[in-house]
Design a protein around this motif. Structure first.
Motif, short mmCIF file in Angstrom:
data_model
loop_
_atom_site.label_atom_id
_atom_site.label_comp_id
_atom_site.label_asym_id
_atom_site.label_seq_id
_atom_site.Cartn_x
_atom_site.Cartn_y
_atom_site.Cartn_z
N VAL A 253 0.83 -1.21 0.00
CA VAL A 253 0.00 0.00 0.00
C VAL A 253 0.87 1.27 0.00
N HIS A 311 -18.34 4.17 -4.87
CA HIS A 311 -16.96 4.09 -5.40
C HIS A 311 -16.13 3.33 -4.35
N ARG A 312 -15.76 2.09 -4.65
CA ARG A 312 -15.20 1.23 -3.60
C ARG A 312 -13.98 1.84 -2.89
N GLU A 313 -13.21 2.63 -3.63
CA GLU A 313 -12.00 3.18 -3.00
C GLU A 313 -12.28 4.25 -1.94
N ASN A 314 -13.58 4.66 -1.85
CA ASN A 314 -13.93 5.54 -0.73
C ASN A 314 -13.62 4.87 0.61
N TYR A 315 -13.77 3.54 0.64
CA TYR A 315 -13.58 2.83 1.91
C TYR A 315 -12.72 1.57 1.76
N GLU A 316 -11.90 1.53 0.71
CA GLU A 316 -11.11 0.31 0.51
C GLU A 316 -9.70 0.69 0.09
N ILE A 317 -8.72 0.46 0.98
CA ILE A 317 -7.33 0.77 0.61
C ILE A 317 -6.60 -0.46 0.10
N ARG A 319 -7.37 -4.09 -2.13
CA ARG A 319 -8.38 -4.84 -2.87
C ARG A 319 -8.47 -6.24 -2.27
#
Ligand code: KIV
Ligand code: ZN
Length: 385
Positions: A253, A311-317, A319
């Motif tokens: 990350v 938008h998944r990246e709002n809460y997903e750092i 995958r």
């Protein structure tokens, strides 16, 4: 020893520091199965056991040495001649053997564990490394309780064991005592004050008594350590060791903070291996454990679910696919919102307009208040009512 200065060596001690946890003992067959998975995972070193501790542990080191081809097999010893003799014997089939020997470095250990003096401990450390070196080329030295050791003395000890032939120098925070900046500064001090430090790899071995094992290991890497000792699920003595999966995902990350540094870890194996280790060792993984806990990719509050579905990246750092999961989970509880309910109903084939959704959502909340979380069967019942 020549090594790639950008390679971060992953030293897995699940089968030694992890396995010594009460109730976690494994049979040799189980250890071989896990070791083969660790080899596939891409670890560089497997600490296979402490051969002098029991005939069973000795045999496990023998069998792991036969079963594993590419990974270094390491055996732990105290700074005792007999321990080292027994470890060398247990490693006789290893294609790449390493002896891991060491002794206490803090005044606390020197005085109250060994009833000794710094000078005598230094001599014992050097003698142990020299004896291990008479059997194998690759010798790792651990300065136990280095986290609380006097820094100039620690540097003196590390310089002496490297001069005696140590290829890796392990600086354990045995009691999980240090803060990340303290532990990082310790590593930096060694890189700056040990004249022959370029002849060895510095290793971080951190315990989690204050919940800082991973943070301390990362601080060590930022300050020059190139080996991290860790375990699957962070299992280990007391509050555990550094979690392998956390270290690997932090590096992924935050790659830009570790320019060029790489390991061979295949993170897609994390979920399955975590579950296997947990099952075999009868050691449940806490649901909120980073990376491999049951809730690590589960979104349950309405605010998060809505943001995630937009938008998944709002809460997903991370995958979920990168750690071997199919997808994230949207859990339905009384804290969930309309967006999450709509998402699940559509997945089950129901198309609802705004008014219909509001009506079902009211009934959903009544049911969810009465039940902890709702599954597909509950949703079908809700739609048929
Ligand atoms: O925590 C520790 O200091 C250890 C050593 C034996 C490496 O496990
Ligand atoms: Zn340890």
């Amino acid at each position: 020893m020549l090594h790639d200065p950008n390679h971060l060596y992953i030293f897995d001690t699940t089968l030694r520091d992890g396995e010594q946890v009460p109730g976690c003992q494994l049979t040799t067959t189980e250890k071989v199965e896990i070791a083969k998975d660790l080899e596939l995972l891409g670890v560089d070193i497997i600490e296979a056991g402490f051969p002098v501790s029991s005939p069973g542990d000795f045999q496990s080191v023998v069998e792991l040495s036969k079963a594993v081809d590419d990974v270094i097999i390491c055996a732990l010893t105290r700074a005792h001649k007999t321990d080292i003799d027994v470890a060398a014997d247990a490693l006789k089939y290893a294609k790449r053997p390493r002896i891991h020997t060491g002794i206490g470095a803090s005044d606390m250990h020197i005085q109250y564990k060994f009833n000794s003096t710094r000078e005598e401990i230094l001599e014992r450390a050097v003698a142990a490394v020299k004896h291990a070196k008479s059997y194998v080329e690759d010798v790792e030295f651990y300065a136990e309780d280095a986290g609380r050791a006097d820094l100039p003395f620690l540097a003196k000890m590390i310089e002496a064991v490297i001069a005696a032939g140590a290829t890796v120098v392990n600086i354990p925070d045995t009691n999980g005592y240090c803060l990340p900046d303290q532990y990082g500064a310790k590593i930096k001090f060694l890189t700056e004050h040990v004249s022959n430090i370029d002849q060895a790899i510095i290793s971080a071995h951190c315990h989690n008594d204050l919940g800082l094992a991973t943070a301390n290991s990362i601080a060590a890497v930022q300050n020059g350590a190139r080996q991290v000792e860790c375990t699957i699920n962070g299992i280990g003595e007391r509050a555990g060791n550094t979690s392998l999966e956390e270290v690997a995902m932090i590096l992924k990350v935050h790659q830009q903070h570790f320019p060029g540094i790489h390991s061979n870890i295949n993170s897609k194996m994390f979920t399955s291996l975590s579950q296997k280790v947990s099952r075999m060792m009868r050691m449940p993984v806490q649901p909120n454990k980073a990376i491999v806990g049951k809730n690590a990719f589960a979104h349950s509050s309405g605010i998060h679910q809505d943001g995630f579905l937009k938008h998944r990246e709002n809460y997903e750092i991370i995958r979920p696919e990168d750690v071997g999961l199919d997808s994230a989970d949207i859990i339905l509880t009384a804290r969930s919102g309309r967006h999450a309910l709509k998402h699940h109903l559509e997945r089950l084939g129901y198309q609802l307009d705004k008014d219909q959704l509001s009506e079902v959502y009211g009934r959903f909340l009544t049911l969810a208040d009465a039940k902890k979380d709702l599954n597909d069967e509950d949703l079908q019942t809700l739609m048929q009512a």
